[in-house]
Design a protein around this motif. Structure first.
Motif, PDB file in Angstrom:
ATOM      1  N   PHE A 255      15.121  20.607  17.814  1.00 57.18           N
ATOM      2  CA  PHE A 255      14.708  19.207  17.934  1.00 57.18           C
ATOM      3  C   PHE A 255      13.964  18.954  19.251  1.00 57.18           C
ATOM      4  CE2 PHE A 255      15.803  14.970  19.629  1.00 57.18           C
ATOM      5  CZ  PHE A 255      15.131  14.184  18.706  1.00 57.18           C
ATOM      6  N   THR A 256      14.531  19.453  20.344  1.00 54.15           N
ATOM      7  CA  THR A 256      13.941  19.173  21.663  1.00 54.15           C
ATOM      8  C   THR A 256      12.534  19.747  21.805  1.00 54.15           C
ATOM      9  OG1 THR A 256      16.153  19.106  22.637  1.00 54.15           O
ATOM     10  CG2 THR A 256      14.305  19.374  24.158  1.00 54.15           C
ATOM     11  N   PRO A 257      12.293  21.021  21.451  1.00 54.24           N
ATOM     12  CA  PRO A 257      10.914  21.537  21.566  1.00 54.24           C
ATOM     13  C   PRO A 257       9.922  20.774  20.696  1.00 54.24           C
ATOM     14  CG  PRO A 257      12.475  23.338  21.330  1.00 54.24           C
ATOM     15  CD  PRO A 257      13.234  22.085  21.083  1.00 54.24           C
ATOM     16  N   LEU A 258      10.365  20.370  19.495  1.00 55.32           N
ATOM     17  CA  LEU A 258       9.470  19.660  18.585  1.00 55.32           C
ATOM     18  C   LEU A 258       9.032  18.321  19.174  1.00 55.32           C
ATOM     19  CD1 LEU A 258      11.121  20.317  15.106  1.00 55.32           C
ATOM     20  CD2 LEU A 258       8.848  21.038  15.809  1.00 55.32           C
ATOM     21  N   THR A 259       9.988  17.546  19.672  1.00 54.24           N
ATOM     22  CA  THR A 259       9.666  16.200  20.178  1.00 54.24           C
ATOM     23  C   THR A 259       9.044  16.236  21.568  1.00 54.24           C
ATOM     24  OG1 THR A 259      11.960  16.005  20.969  1.00 54.24           O
ATOM     25  CG2 THR A 259      11.451  15.078  18.804  1.00 54.24           C
ATOM     26  N   SER A 260       9.356  17.279  22.340  1.00 54.17           N
ATOM     27  CA  SER A 260       8.792  17.364  23.699  1.00 54.17           C
ATOM     28  C   SER A 260       7.273  17.522  23.653  1.00 54.17           C
ATOM     29  CB  SER A 260       9.410  18.540  24.450  1.00 54.17           C
ATOM     30  OG  SER A 260      10.794  18.342  24.613  1.00 54.17           O
ATOM     31  N   ASN A 264       3.380  10.948  23.047  1.00 50.53           N
ATOM     32  CA  ASN A 264       3.344   9.530  22.699  1.00 50.53           C
ATOM     33  C   ASN A 264       4.688   9.108  22.107  1.00 50.53           C
ATOM     34  OD1 ASN A 264       2.869   7.136  20.909  1.00 50.53           O
ATOM     35  ND2 ASN A 264       0.819   7.309  21.801  1.00 50.53           N
ATOM     36  N   ALA A 265       5.291   8.041  22.656  1.00 48.95           N
ATOM     37  CA  ALA A 265       6.603   7.574  22.188  1.00 48.95           C
ATOM     38  C   ALA A 265       6.553   7.104  20.743  1.00 48.95           C
ATOM     39  CB  ALA A 265       7.106   6.445  23.087  1.00 48.95           C
ATOM     40  N   GLU A 266       5.442   6.463  20.387  1.00 48.97           N
ATOM     41  CA  GLU A 266       5.318   5.958  19.024  1.00 48.97           C
ATOM     42  C   GLU A 266       5.247   7.107  18.016  1.00 48.97           C
ATOM     43  OE1 GLU A 266       2.459   2.966  16.392  1.00 48.97           O
ATOM     44  OE2 GLU A 266       2.283   3.031  18.573  1.00 48.97           O
ATOM     45  N   VAL A 267       4.554   8.170  18.386  1.00 53.81           N
ATOM     46  CA  VAL A 267       4.458   9.344  17.509  1.00 53.81           C
ATOM     47  C   VAL A 267       5.835   9.986  17.339  1.00 53.81           C
ATOM     48  CG1 VAL A 267       3.475  11.660  17.269  1.00 53.81           C
ATOM     49  CG2 VAL A 267       2.047   9.769  18.096  1.00 53.81           C
ATOM     50  N   GLN A 268       6.572  10.087  18.444  1.00 52.34           N
ATOM     51  CA  GLN A 268       7.927  10.636  18.366  1.00 52.34           C
ATOM     52  C   GLN A 268       8.795   9.815  17.419  1.00 52.34           C
ATOM     53  OE1 GLN A 268      10.040  11.497  21.967  1.00 52.34           O
ATOM     54  NE2 GLN A 268       8.239  12.335  23.009  1.00 52.34           N
ATOM     55  N   ALA A 269       8.755   8.487  17.573  1.00 50.36           N
ATOM     56  CA  ALA A 269       9.578   7.618  16.733  1.00 50.36           C
ATOM     57  C   ALA A 269       9.186   7.737  15.269  1.00 50.36           C
ATOM     58  CB  ALA A 269       9.452   6.168  17.196  1.00 50.36           C
ATOM     59  N   GLN A 270       7.881   7.822  14.987  1.00 53.81           N
ATOM     60  CA  GLN A 270       7.436   7.959  13.601  1.00 53.81           C
ATOM     61  C   GLN A 270       7.904   9.276  12.998  1.00 53.81           C
ATOM     62  OE1 GLN A 270       3.169   7.481  13.766  1.00 53.81           O
ATOM     63  NE2 GLN A 270       3.260   5.233  13.835  1.00 53.81           N
ATOM     64  N   PHE A 271       7.813  10.347  13.797  1.00 49.38           N
ATOM     65  CA  PHE A 271       8.247  11.665  13.329  1.00 49.38           C
ATOM     66  C   PHE A 271       9.743  11.674  13.010  1.00 49.38           C
ATOM     67  CE2 PHE A 271      10.322  15.638  14.669  1.00 49.38           C
ATOM     68  CZ  PHE A 271       9.832  16.503  13.694  1.00 49.38           C
ATOM     69  N   ILE A 272      10.537  11.145  13.937  1.00 48.04           N
ATOM     70  CA  ILE A 272      11.995  11.138  13.746  1.00 48.04           C
ATOM     71  C   ILE A 272      12.379  10.252  12.561  1.00 48.04           C
ATOM     72  CG2 ILE A 272      14.192  10.482  14.797  1.00 48.04           C
ATOM     73  CD1 ILE A 272      12.895  11.183  17.520  1.00 48.04           C
ATOM     74  N   ASN A 273      11.762   9.081  12.469  1.00 48.06           N
ATOM     75  CA  ASN A 273      12.093   8.157  11.373  1.00 48.06           C
ATOM     76  C   ASN A 273      11.700   8.725  10.015  1.00 48.06           C
ATOM     77  OD1 ASN A 273      13.226   6.235  13.049  1.00 48.06           O
ATOM     78  ND2 ASN A 273      11.311   5.121  13.327  1.00 48.06           N
ATOM     79  N   LYS A 274      10.575   9.432   9.962  1.00 47.31           N
ATOM     80  CA  LYS A 274      10.157  10.072   8.717  1.00 47.31           C
ATOM     81  C   LYS A 274      11.196  11.100   8.279  1.00 47.31           C
ATOM     82  CE  LYS A 274       7.436  11.505   5.375  1.00 47.31           C
ATOM     83  NZ  LYS A 274       7.192  10.688   4.166  1.00 47.31           N
ATOM     84  N   TYR A 275      11.667  11.882   9.238  1.00 48.12           N
ATOM     85  CA  TYR A 275      12.683  12.899   8.945  1.00 48.12           C
ATOM     86  C   TYR A 275      13.986  12.253   8.477  1.00 48.12           C
ATOM     87  CZ  TYR A 275      16.366  16.324   9.826  1.00 48.12           C
ATOM     88  OH  TYR A 275      17.465  17.137   9.701  1.00 48.12           O
ATOM     89  N   PHE A 276      14.449  11.234   9.211  1.00 49.03           N
ATOM     90  CA  PHE A 276      15.706  10.574   8.840  1.00 49.03           C
ATOM     91  C   PHE A 276      15.611   9.904   7.470  1.00 49.03           C
ATOM     92  CE2 PHE A 276      17.249  10.307  13.443  1.00 49.03           C
ATOM     93  CZ  PHE A 276      18.213  11.278  13.224  1.00 49.03           C
ATOM     94  N   ASP A 296      19.635  13.853  16.777  1.00 49.88           N
ATOM     95  CA  ASP A 296      18.878  14.328  15.617  1.00 49.88           C
ATOM     96  C   ASP A 296      19.794  14.689  14.453  1.00 49.88           C
ATOM     97  OD1 ASP A 296      19.855  16.466  17.239  1.00 49.88           O
ATOM     98  OD2 ASP A 296      18.704  17.842  15.989  1.00 49.88           O
ATOM     99  N   ALA A 297      21.088  14.420  14.582  1.00 46.85           N
ATOM    100  CA  ALA A 297      22.063  14.789  13.552  1.00 46.85           C
ATOM    101  C   ALA A 297      22.526  13.563  12.768  1.00 46.85           C
ATOM    102  CB  ALA A 297      23.264  15.487  14.181  1.00 46.85           C
ATOM    103  N   ILE A 298      22.914  13.830  11.523  1.00 47.87           N
ATOM    104  CA  ILE A 298      23.421  12.775  10.636  1.00 47.87           C
ATOM    105  C   ILE A 298      24.833  13.160  10.210  1.00 47.87           C
ATOM    106  CG2 ILE A 298      23.131  11.605   8.420  1.00 47.87           C
ATOM    107  CD1 ILE A 298      20.153  12.418   8.576  1.00 47.87           C
ATOM    108  N   MET A 299      25.750  12.218  10.298  1.00 50.30           N
ATOM    109  CA  MET A 299      27.085  12.411   9.751  1.00 50.30           C
ATOM    110  C   MET A 299      27.265  11.425   8.593  1.00 50.30           C
ATOM    111  SD  MET A 299      30.827  12.056  11.544  1.00 50.30           S
ATOM    112  CE  MET A 299      32.240  11.512  10.582  1.00 50.30           C
ATOM    113  N   ALA A 300      27.548  11.961   7.417  1.00 52.28           N
ATOM    114  CA  ALA A 300      27.708  11.133   6.221  1.00 52.28           C
ATOM    115  C   ALA A 300      29.072  11.374   5.604  1.00 52.28           C
ATOM    116  CB  ALA A 300      26.610  11.436   5.201  1.00 52.28           C
ATOM    117  N   VAL A 301      29.541  10.392   4.845  1.00 49.71           N
ATOM    118  CA  VAL A 301      30.864  10.450   4.220  1.00 49.71           C
ATOM    119  C   VAL A 301      30.702  10.259   2.722  1.00 49.71           C
ATOM    120  CG1 VAL A 301      33.180   9.477   4.214  1.00 49.71           C
ATOM    121  CG2 VAL A 301      31.838   9.439   6.310  1.00 49.71           C
TER     122      VAL A 301
END
Length: 552
Positions: A255-260, A264-276, A296-301
């Protein structure tokens, strides 16, 4: 009709209804009455036995300690029925026959029938058990006195009267129970109706405001909490509870190498939101709920293992489609690991009054988190525990991959891989080699079978096709994992010159984990190293054996 239904419910139910409320009274009055009537009978010159009276008092006395407001256990119910059967029909019949000419005992037996009908737990018991108990008492009397079977005819009249009395009181008690049940149901319905009406009025008065708020809140708050708010409940007053839940954790790799690389903060947010969005939608579609986002992790029940696996497979399939788009655009693919476990966890509001989070804490969550880290070592994408595997029916694309212990838990657990989402060539190979791999794993964990297991892993590596996208990698990482494990064990011999067995028959990941430096080897290189280690092992064993030969 409702009276007939209530009567049927009482007749075939194992509940004691009103009887349960008088059991402690019976326990108190029974022993006292038994001792008092002994002296009364003795004073009047009737035959009596202090031993029988004391025995009757002692078996009745435990009823004093039965719970008055709580439900009775199965043993307590059976004990009460047994006591009533022995004391009233059997005991009173025997005492009557020992004083058969006394009007006092004639009346006493009739009262025994009345009390049996009143105290019997269910209405049909006087019909069946009273005559059984009566003639069992007659049989005991005949054995005790040696009197002939003519006593059966002599007692038929009093038996008929007592039995009739028992049936009448049993019927009266049935009617009483019917009205008792109906009154409880009516009261319950009235309370529910009042509560529903109250909730309806409250909801109507706030409906317009809630609709506007819900559109905003539903984006930030989990659906179950929003449902509580819509029902007029206060989520802050939620009482902690232990629940049996299935936990899924999905963690992105690198996750860290990909987002680093995204300045651009907006690009990072779009990338993460698309993934989530890709990962979260399958959770809700499968009937689950996202508990939290942790970086970058999801916990679901989920309510069960099958729905969690369904979500995991769909998450992987959607990511595969997205990765193809990334590769086509010349970008790096996204990888993730999904682990699923099942067990008991604490569900509670955690935090302070300024910030509360409804979440799950406990063994199931911790184990799932441990598995997510271990999955990276295996090089696998979806791993589950034995409990999840048992929730899956007729699911072929699943196999055992390890037996482990994790940090903080001493119990061994079986770990399985789910691979139905993999390319068809991978699925076909893993299905073909599944039985062979399972046999290798079983031998690996058996005493003195390590080398036999290594032979199986080596055979699978030789038959393994090249990786679809990288010829330096293997198609099935877990086989390479076990080959590396065997190589590591071949260098560890005990005092007898034998391979050291796996301690406790499992891999202990709580005592330090194995590095994944073996993943850089090709199948051919791994086979070559394995064969070299085996040859070195045999030389060591031969050398050790020759040193043990005693020369004359």
């Amino acid at each position: 009709m409702k009276y007939f239904e209530a009567a049927t419910k009482i007749l075939f139910s194992k509940d004691f209804y009103l009887t349960g409320k008088i059991i402690p009274v019976v326990g108190i009055s029974g022993p006292i009455a038994s001792i008092i009537f002994y002296f009364t009978c003795s004073f009047q010159g009737y035959w009596d036995s202090i031993y029988l009276r004391v025995a009757g008092a002692l078996i009745t006395l435990p009823l004093v300690f039965y719970p008055f407001k709580k439900d009775l256990t199965s043993f307590q119910k059976k004990y009460y029925d047994t006591v009533m059967f022995l004391i009233l029909p059997v005991y009173f019949t025997f005492m009557f026959l020992m004083n058969i000419t006394a009007t006092y005992w004639f009346v006493s037996l009739m009262w025994a029938g009345i009390f049996y009908g009143l105290f019997a737990s269910r209405a049909y018991m006087p019909l069946i058990l009273f005559p059984v108990g009566f003639y069992l008492g007659v049989a005991i009397f005949m054995l005790y006195t040696g009197i002939s079977t003519a006593i059966f005819l002599q007692t038929f009249g009093i038996f008929t009267i007592s039995w009739f009395s028992s049936l009448v009181l049993g019927f009266v008690k049935l009617i009483t129970n019917v009205f008792y049940i109906i009154s409880l149901e009516s009261e319950s319905m009235r309370v529910k109706a009042d509560e529903a009406e109250k909730n309806r009025l409250v909801l109507e008065s706030k409906n317009a405001e809630l609709l506007a708020r819900n559109m905003i809140i539903s984006t930030f708050v989990r659906p179950s909490i929003l449902t509580e708010v819509n029902e007029g409940k206060d989520p802050r007053s939620f009482k902690p509870r232990i629940v049996d839940k299935t936990i899924l954790i999905c963690d992105m790799r690198n996750f860290t190498p990909l987002t680093s690389a995204m300045m651009n903060a907006e690009v990072q947010a779009q990338f993460i939101n698309k993934y989530f969005e890709m990962m979260i939608n399958p959770v809700f579609e499968a009937g689950g709920e996202v508990d939290k986002l942790m970086g970058d992790a999801i916990m679901a029940v989920f309510p069960d293992g099958a729905s969690a696996v369904t979500a995991a497979l769909e998450m992987r399939r959607r990511l595969q489609i997205y990765n193809k788009q990334l590769v086509f655009a010349g970008l790096e693919k996204i990888g993730n690991v999904i682990s699923i476990s099942k067990g008991y966890a604490l569900e509670a509001n955690i935090g302070g009054m300024q910030k509360l989070d409804r979440t799950y804490i406990g063994a199931a969550v911790n184990i799932c988190s441990r598995l997510e880290h271990i999955a990276k070592l295996y090089g696998l994408e979806i791993i589950i525990t034995r409990e999840i595997f048992e929730d899956l029916t007729e699911f072929e694309e699943c196999r055992l991959v390890d037996i482990i212990k994790v940090k903080g838990y001493h119990k061994k657990m079986e770990v399985y891989e789910v691979y139905a989402h993999s390319p068809s060539t991978v699925v076909a190979f893993k299905n073909k080699m599944k039985d062979k791999l399972q046999e290798g794993i079983r031998l690996y964990f058996k005493k003195d079978k390590m080398e036999a297991a290594a032979i199986i892993f080596k055979e699978i590596l030789k038959d393994m096709p090249k990786h679809t996208h990288n010829e330096q990698k293997v198609m099935d990482n877990i086989v390479q994992y076990y080959a590396a494990r065997c190589i590591d064990r071949f260098s560890q011999l005990d005092k007898e010159g034998r391979i050291l067995n796996i301690e406790d028959g499992c891999h202990d990941f709580g005592a330090g984990t194995m590095k994944r430096d073996w993943s850089c080897f090709s199948p051919e290189e791994m086979v070559h190293i394995l064969e070299e280690k085996q040859n070195q092992l045999h030389k060591k064993i031969d050398k050790y054996a020759s040193s043990r030969i005693i020369t004359p």
